[in-house]
Design an enzyme around this catalytic site. Structure first.
Site, PDB file in Angstrom:
ATOM      1  N   ALA A   6       0.750  -1.786   0.309  1.00 50.24           N
ATOM      2  CA  ALA A   6      -0.142  -0.270   0.119  1.00 50.24           C
ATOM      3  C   ALA A   6       0.961   1.437   0.238  1.00 50.24           C
ATOM      4  O   ALA A   6       1.089   2.353   0.550  1.00 50.24           O
ATOM      5  CB  ALA A   6      -0.762   0.295   0.866  1.00 50.24           C
ATOM      6  N   ILE A   7       1.696   1.352  -1.459  1.00 46.75           N
ATOM      7  CA  ILE A   7       2.702   2.285  -1.266  1.00 46.75           C
ATOM      8  C   ILE A   7       2.138   3.914  -1.350  1.00 46.75           C
ATOM      9  O   ILE A   7       2.321   4.693  -0.730  1.00 46.75           O
ATOM     10  CB  ILE A   7       3.416   2.784  -2.081  1.00 46.75           C
ATOM     11  CG1 ILE A   7       3.802   0.464  -2.628  1.00 46.75           C
ATOM     12  CG2 ILE A   7       4.431   3.530  -2.908  1.00 46.75           C
ATOM     13  CD1 ILE A   7       4.933   0.469  -1.783  1.00 46.75           C
ATOM     14  N   LEU A  48       0.670   5.492  -4.215  1.00 55.17           N
ATOM     15  CA  LEU A  48       1.190   5.863  -4.775  1.00 55.17           C
ATOM     16  C   LEU A  48       2.329   7.313  -5.020  1.00 55.17           C
ATOM     17  O   LEU A  48       2.125   8.039  -5.642  1.00 55.17           O
ATOM     18  CB  LEU A  48      -0.126   6.734  -5.762  1.00 55.17           C
ATOM     19  CG  LEU A  48      -0.858   5.877  -6.533  1.00 55.17           C
ATOM     20  CD1 LEU A  48      -2.648   6.413  -7.438  1.00 55.17           C
ATOM     21  CD2 LEU A  48      -0.405   5.013  -7.757  1.00 55.17           C
ATOM     22  N   CYS A  82      -5.329   1.314  -8.419  1.00 53.77           N
ATOM     23  CA  CYS A  82      -4.735   1.049  -7.412  1.00 53.77           C
ATOM     24  C   CYS A  82      -5.908   0.793  -6.473  1.00 53.77           C
ATOM     25  O   CYS A  82      -6.672   1.640  -5.804  1.00 53.77           O
ATOM     26  CB  CYS A  82      -4.007   2.717  -7.505  1.00 53.77           C
ATOM     27  SG  CYS A  82      -3.109   2.351  -5.943  1.00 53.77           S
ATOM     28  N   LYS A  86      -4.806   0.666 -17.709  1.00 57.15           N
ATOM     29  CA  LYS A  86      -4.286  -0.482 -16.208  1.00 57.15           C
ATOM     30  C   LYS A  86      -5.772  -1.236 -15.748  1.00 57.15           C
ATOM     31  O   LYS A  86      -6.385  -0.371 -15.023  1.00 57.15           O
ATOM     32  CB  LYS A  86      -3.404  -0.334 -15.263  1.00 57.15           C
ATOM     33  CG  LYS A  86      -2.698  -1.552 -14.712  1.00 57.15           C
ATOM     34  CD  LYS A  86      -0.973  -1.361 -14.770  1.00 57.15           C
ATOM     35  CE  LYS A  86      -1.250  -1.965 -13.839  1.00 57.15           C
ATOM     36  NZ  LYS A  86       0.680  -1.943 -12.867  1.00 57.15           N
ATOM     37  N   ASN A 107      -3.740  -5.292 -12.632  1.00 56.91           N
ATOM     38  CA  ASN A 107      -2.764  -4.911 -11.192  1.00 56.91           C
ATOM     39  C   ASN A 107      -3.263  -5.786 -10.329  1.00 56.91           C
ATOM     40  O   ASN A 107      -3.847  -6.853  -9.852  1.00 56.91           O
ATOM     41  CB  ASN A 107      -4.125  -3.274 -11.241  1.00 56.91           C
ATOM     42  CG  ASN A 107      -2.694  -1.919 -10.323  1.00 56.91           C
ATOM     43  OD1 ASN A 107      -2.226  -2.609 -10.164  1.00 56.91           O
ATOM     44  ND2 ASN A 107      -2.986  -1.165 -10.752  1.00 56.91           N
ATOM     45  N   THR A 108      -2.899  -5.220  -9.068  1.00 57.81           N
ATOM     46  CA  THR A 108      -2.812  -6.532  -7.699  1.00 57.81           C
ATOM     47  C   THR A 108      -4.139  -6.388  -7.477  1.00 57.81           C
ATOM     48  O   THR A 108      -5.277  -5.399  -7.870  1.00 57.81           O
ATOM     49  CB  THR A 108      -2.789  -4.972  -6.804  1.00 57.81           C
ATOM     50  OG1 THR A 108      -2.842  -4.207  -6.070  1.00 57.81           O
ATOM     51  CG2 THR A 108      -0.803  -5.514  -6.696  1.00 57.81           C
ATOM     52  N   GLY A 165       6.980  -7.464 -12.068  1.00 58.41           N
ATOM     53  CA  GLY A 165       6.872  -6.448 -12.067  1.00 58.41           C
ATOM     54  C   GLY A 165       6.828  -7.395 -10.093  1.00 58.41           C
ATOM     55  O   GLY A 165       8.460  -6.993 -10.219  1.00 58.41           O
TER      56      GLY A 165
HETATM   57  C1  LIG Z   1       5.528  -1.956  -4.324  1.00 58.71           C
HETATM   58  C2  LIG Z   1       3.880  -1.811  -5.779  1.00 58.71           C
HETATM   59  C3  LIG Z   1       4.012  -1.087  -6.266  1.00 58.71           C
HETATM   60  C4  LIG Z   1       3.356  -0.828  -7.884  1.00 58.71           C
HETATM   61  N1  LIG Z   1       3.229   0.322  -7.470  1.00 58.71           N
HETATM   62  C5  LIG Z   1       2.358   0.622  -9.157  1.00 58.71           C
HETATM   63  C6  LIG Z   1       1.567   1.887  -9.066  1.00 58.71           C
HETATM   64  O1  LIG Z   1       2.326   3.238  -9.160  1.00 58.71           O
HETATM   65  N2  LIG Z   1       1.066   2.008 -11.086  1.00 58.71           N
HETATM   66  C7  LIG Z   1       0.929   0.573 -10.992  1.00 58.71           C
HETATM   67  O2  LIG Z   1      -0.587   1.184 -12.317  1.00 58.71           O
HETATM   68  N3  LIG Z   1       1.264  -0.337 -10.722  1.00 58.71           N
HETATM   69  C8  LIG Z   1       1.678  -0.392  -9.715  1.00 58.71           C
HETATM   70  N4  LIG Z   1       2.025  -2.117  -8.651  1.00 58.71           N
HETATM   71  C9  LIG Z   1       0.760  -3.299  -9.593  1.00 58.71           C
HETATM   72  C10 LIG Z   1       2.362  -3.802 -10.615  1.00 58.71           C
HETATM   73  O3  LIG Z   1       2.496  -2.718 -11.471  1.00 58.71           O
HETATM   74  C11 LIG Z   1       1.340  -5.124 -11.405  1.00 58.71           C
HETATM   75  O4  LIG Z   1       0.472  -4.724 -12.646  1.00 58.71           O
HETATM   76  C12 LIG Z   1       0.981  -6.025  -9.963  1.00 58.71           C
HETATM   77  O5  LIG Z   1       2.415  -5.592  -8.892  1.00 58.71           O
HETATM   78  C13 LIG Z   1       0.972  -7.586 -10.448  1.00 58.71           C
HETATM   79  O6  LIG Z   1       2.292  -8.265 -11.252  1.00 58.71           O
HETATM   80  P1  LIG Z   1       3.297  -8.749 -10.215  1.00 58.71           P
HETATM   81  O7  LIG Z   1       2.650  -9.363  -9.838  1.00 58.71           O
HETATM   82  O8  LIG Z   1       4.111  -9.430 -11.390  1.00 58.71           O
HETATM   83  O9  LIG Z   1       4.070  -7.802  -9.287  1.00 58.71           O
HETATM   84  C14 LIG Z   1       2.614  -2.140  -7.945  1.00 58.71           C
HETATM   85  C15 LIG Z   1       2.540  -2.917  -7.428  1.00 58.71           C
HETATM   86  C16 LIG Z   1       3.741  -3.301  -6.734  1.00 58.71           C
HETATM   87  C17 LIG Z   1       4.193  -4.712  -6.033  1.00 58.71           C
END
Ligand SMILES: Cc1cc2nc3c(=O)[nH]c(=O)nc-3n(C[C@H](O)[C@H](O)[C@H](O)COP(=O)(O)O)c2cc1C
Ligand SMILES: Cc1cc2nc3c(=O)[nH]c(=O)nc-3n(C[C@H](O)[C@H](O)[C@H](O)COP(=O)(O)OP(=O)(O)OC[C@H]3O[C@@H](n4cnc5c(N)ncnc54)[C@H](O)[C@@H]3O)c2cc1C
Ligand SMILES: Cc1cc2nc3c(=O)[nH]c(=O)nc-3n(C[C@H](O)[C@H](O)[C@H](O)COP(=O)(O)OP(=O)(O)OC[C@H]3O[C@@H](n4cnc5c(N)ncnc54)[C@H](O)[C@@H]3O)c2cc1C
Ligand SMILES: Cc1cc2nc3c(=O)[nH]c(=O)nc-3n(C[C@H](O)[C@H](O)[C@H](O)COP(=O)(O)O)c2cc1C
Ligand code: FES
Ligand code: FES
Lengths: 305, 251, 305, 251
Positions: free
Chosen positions: A72-73, A75, A132, A167, A194-195, A267
């Site tokens: 939960a950064i 943004l 997000c 996204k 996304n997550t 990611g």
């Molecule tokens: C620490 C962290 C920060 C993230 N920050 C953003 C972000 O600022 N904008 C965004 O679109 N996705 C963000 N994501 C999501 C990733 O871009 C990605 O969609 C997501 O982590 C799933 O991919 P992964 O399983 O390979 O990590 C973030 C993910 C993580 C883990």
């Protein structure tokens, strides 16, 4: 081996290969450049930008979970102005596609950001983060709502000729309807996923392990969900898809392409092995070689059901 | 900052659940500074997912040392590594202690595993006068190997002064009327908080090495914020720290 | 230690402790009884029953994923008639709550099943599965749709006085609205969560690893998602919740109770350690003892935010 | 069916990536029958999540033997276990071979790792006449230890007959005009399919031991279906099998 064609396209965006690094997991490229060769990648997606700088959420922002992590950064980012001033000069020198990710708390803010940034030559495309899970305003209020996604796509489309990638949120039962709306409103592609919203509590303090209470789940744990979402979009909507979620190696990347992704984003894996992207490129080349695949794009949506 | 596959040269159990490991990492050893840390991949599989951060405890030629205790699953796996195993190490990370500028005496304040970085710092400080204050819950948890002039404090009084490191340190400073010193500290948060308060009140020069959950360890995830004292948002523990001037951050 | 009160209630259903074994992961109790003491548990939830027997999906039905597994069993079950004849006699002898899980392809079928089974004394409650991701009819078509869940709850309520628990789908952005609908239509409780839709492909054959293409993701991988869903319900709706998803040990069970679960169900863990449920009961007793908790129900929703 | 914490008594590498392990499991050893299997937890953590199924290869007093090859992450971890390590074993599972009734000669047909269950079956069959047909891709993969009268077939002809086990077996039966035999077989699916076809066509008494993905191994997950030949739905490989009469299931 060198004869294998790795290039792929996302709408009008040409990529030398389909391997991108995901937003929020590569900062603005400068730190990770010390640990990997960015120019070997298809591209990088910069940390979500908002119009004004954001401090992000208070700590604790991350926690490990089984085969995944919650974040939960909030943004945290430098804002459009400083991005242009401080980050673009570095990004300009990179021989790779620069996709600029935008997150905002209102439709107007999305439009404003893109309007300002569209004239920056270094930026090859926009990825619009409507999903997000870690901010009060915007975020999933947009991402889980079809008409918001439609309006954002439409209005952002109106202010830029550069490729627009939306996204998408995985926290919905019907992600392909969102992809369909994006297509109808003139978006060039969708990123999925996304997550997922998750949480974790300490049983002794009874407090959430991350201060924001909920966070976004990423990492290998979510890969099966991401694969299902990409496949759902592929089977229902004719739009380029960038596959994301738990990609740790070239096999995962190939799996996403087989179910329909035209490119992929790495990611969480960057945190553990910042060279993952490069290794995926190498792995895909070898795979194509062994499988006598001439053009990597042959893989896209080549699933057999 | 680089990734180095490092062979485990030796492992020593130095406490009930505390280990010291020596790794051959010539590249990291050459550039490392005291107070920096490495992010270690404890297994070859994707489990556990994230690397684990550990302070560089010492450097000797091509080798680097780490000291750690078994905390959870990651350190458990690490403790089972044997001589000859290869570990994937990312480092050196963070800023390290600032040893520039004028100070006559270095005061080390270490709590529990917070002793880890001090052997390396002592080595680099060379002939400078050092006084160390080492605290722990009880005598079996006191880590004082390779730490110069250690004064010991234990919570239960099983070794040295009964009480905490900060009391011991402040008593000492008063008693010996110390001047022109710089405090270098590392340890659990409550200890650092007490020390921070004490050194700010007395306007002492004090550096604290802090810990927090980390994902990447090198500035790309924004996962390790610490609040800046000046109200200007957050610093990153992994990149702007882990060592901060006690005045600069809110614990 | 024996003075600790572990009992909990789900509407009018009294359980000697909050540890249940989840539907589809314990069959009808007979096999697992050889490996664990069922009578020590709060209860067991039987495999989803449909009116007529179902053969289930063709193989392959399961695949392992990082910290999880996908299954597409397809509700293989013996049907109501054989259940009553062949399974009830064994279940009758067990000194634990028997919760009968029902899955159906139409609202009428749900009603019919409950109507027939409500007179079986051995059955202490019904869990209505509106969220199976692995069948073409029913399943998520119901579970992701508010008005279907409302109608099913209402009509099942009309034919039984026994406690009704509706098992919710996690594949929606607004699970608490589903819980709210259940409450309004007279349901006694909700179970959260069922599995998440996921998929996995073989990169060499390019075929789905499970024949049904998609399956349901369970196991530790989904625990953070489940915790967030239970918390969301707890914060928005006043209805008893049974927490499910990735519970492997007593700590996980305690975490679910802290975020709001009145009881928990252990699923996938049974496959690895069929004694997990008993060990959780022991672990919770010790935990209460150490924490000087007299009544385990004190934990329920005791999160500090 | 029970769970037994079993000490690893010995490990032997018997092929490039093939291992035999001996575990002290007195309770399982007492009740096990040839053709049954155990579901082994290869690690103490939750990774990998599921147990891994392996045929009981032999039983000797209080000990049971398994033979396995490194296939993926689970068997990799298993291969790294050392003498003295404790493994958590669930078994014995499944029905096992049916050795009741009348037959003069037992014919074993094994492909690759499918040799695993036959040492135990041979032991239990005692003085009965046994002829074994053991196939593999090449000579280094032939597993014939403790298998009586082995006739070898390799795909590449590096040992014995060049071709597959089923050809070798059928040639032998014709040549020696064998009667009153029962075929017991275990191996990869294509081999079992060929053997099934052959034995059904010739109306031979044939049992096949099949493999498939499993979650629980003891009948509670319904994850291991195999189609019944009679059109009556599915059988469970873990509970109704893994040994089936070749006539009863569709491969
Ligand atoms: C620490 C962290 C920060 C993230 N920050 C953003 C972000 O600022 N904008 C965004 O679109 N996705 C963000 N994501 C999501 C990733 O871009 C990605 O969609 C997501 O982590 C799933 O991919 P992964 O399983 O390979 O990590 C973030 C993910 C993580 C883990
Ligand atoms: C800069 C820095 C230097 C450190 N130096 C040392 C050292 O020299 N010796 C030593 O023994 N320990 C040190 N630690 C703490 C060490 O990283 C943790 O004990 C370790 O990560 C625990 O991992 P685990 O898997 O055993 O525990 P688990 O509790 O299973 O870990 C779960 C997650 O929480 C994180 N975590 C748990 N405890 C901590 C903690 N105290 N700080 C940060 N993250 C944590 C882990 O990294 C992991 O992601 C340091 C931490 C940091 C940030
Ligand atoms: C009844 C039975 C008896 C068996 N006996 C033996 C034996 O004696 N010796 C031996 O070497 N192997 C045997 N196998 C196969 C063995 O179980 C697999 O090789 C092993 O599970 C692979 O695990 P992994 O983690 O190394 O591979 P991975 O590919 O990483 O495993 C991933 C998942 O797929 C499953 N899986 C992979 N391959 C198979 C397979 N062939 N059959 C079933 N599930 C599989 C695993 O259990 C796991 O859940 C048997 C299988 C069954 C069902
Ligand atoms: C193999 C398998 C079969 C299942 N069958 C059913 C079922 O028949 N009915 C049902 O309501 N849930 C079923 N479930 C879902 C579980 O009851 C549970 O909700 C889910 O697995 C999440 O819990 P877990 O992570 O502890 O497994 C099944 C799950 C698995 C893994
Ligand atoms: S741990 Fe990733 S930015 Fe500090
Ligand atoms: S593996 Fe679970 S029923 Fe067979």
């Amino acid at each position: 081996m060198n004869s294998i064609d790795l290039s792929t396209t996302i709408g009008s965006l040409k990529l030398k290969n389909p391997v991108l690094l995901a937003s929020g997991t590569v900062g603005y490229g400068n730190e990770i450049a010390q640990l990997t060769d960015i120019s070997k990648l298809g591209g990088i997606v910069t940390k979500s930008l908002s119009l004004k700088p954001r401090n992000g959420n208070p700590p604790q922002r991350i926690v490990e979970t089984p085969s995944g992590m919650l974040n939960a950064i909030g943004l945290a980012n430098v804002g459009v102005e400083e991005f242009v001033k401080e980050k673009i000069p570095f990004l300009k020198e990179l021989d790779t596609a620069i996709i600029c990710n935008i997150a905002a708390s209102s439709i107007e803010e999305y439009v404003e950001c893109v309007k300002i940034l569209t004239c920056i030559e270094t930026i090859n495309a926009f990825e619009i983060n409507v999903s997000c899970p870690n901010v009060k305003e915007g975020g999933l209020i947009f991402g889980n709502d079809l008409s918001s996604v439609a309006r954002i796509t439409e209005q952002v489309r109106a202010v830029t000729n550069k490729p627009i990638i939306i996204k998408l949120s995985p926290n919905v039962p019907n992600i392909s309807e969102f992809a369909s709306v994006v297509k109808n409103e003139g978006g060039d592609a969708v990123s999925a996923i996304n997550t997922l919203v998750g949480s974790s509590f300490d049983i002794y303090t009874r407090k959430p392990k991350i201060k924001n209470i909920t966070g976004g789940l990423s990492g290998p744990a979510i890969k099966p969900i991401a694969i299902a979402k990409v496949l759902e979009i592929k089977r229902n909507v004719d739009i380029p898809i960038i596959g994301i979620g738990g990609i740790m190696n070239w096999k995962d990347a190939a799996e996403f392409m087989i179910v329909g992704a035209s490119a992929v984003q790495v990611g969480t894996a960057n945190f553990i092995n910042p060279n993952t992207g490069n290794e995926i490129v190498d792995g895909l080349i070898e795979f194509c070689d062994r499988q006598r695949i001439q053009k990597l794009t042959e893989l896209i949506g080549s699933y057999k059901i | 900052m680089l990734i180095e596959k490092s062979v485990l040269e030796s492992k020593r159990q130095i406490g009930e659940k505390i280990f010291q490991i020596k790794l051959r990492s010539p590249k990291i050893a050459t550039v490392a500074k005291p107070g920096q840390f490495c992010n270690i991949k404890v297994s070859e599989s994707d489990f556990p997912l994230l690397r684990r951060p550990f302070s560089i405890s010492n450097v000797d030629g091509d080798s680097i040392f780490f000291v750690f205790d078994i905390h959870g699953e990651g350190t458990e796996i690490l403790s089972q590594k044997e001589k000859g195993n290869v570990l994937d190490i990312l480092g050196p990370l963070g800023n390290g202690f600032d040893i520039s500028g004028d100070f006559t005496t270095a005061i080390f304040a270490a709590g529990g595993l917070g002793s880890a970085p001090f052997p390396f710092l002592a080595k680099v400080l060379g002939n400078k006068e050092i006084i160390s204050f080492v605290g722990a819950r009880n005598s079996s948890l006191v880590l004082q190997d390779d730490i110069p002039n250690p004064q010991i404090a234990t919570d239960d009084g099983t070794l040295g002064y009964k009480g905490n490191v900060v009391e011991l340190l402040s008593n000492y400073i008063v008693k010996h009327n110390l001047k022109e010193f710089r405090i270098f500290s590392c340890g659990p948060n409550p200890m650092l908080k007490a020390l921070q308060k004490y050194s700010i009140e007395n306007n002492f020069d004090c550096q604290i090495s802090v810990e927090c959950a980390m994902a990447c360890g090198f500035g790309i995830c924004q996962g390790c914020p610490i609040e800046a004292s000046n109200g200007d948002g957050y610093r990153l523990v992994c990149k702007d720290g882990p060592v901060f001037n006690a005045k600069d951050v809110k614990l």
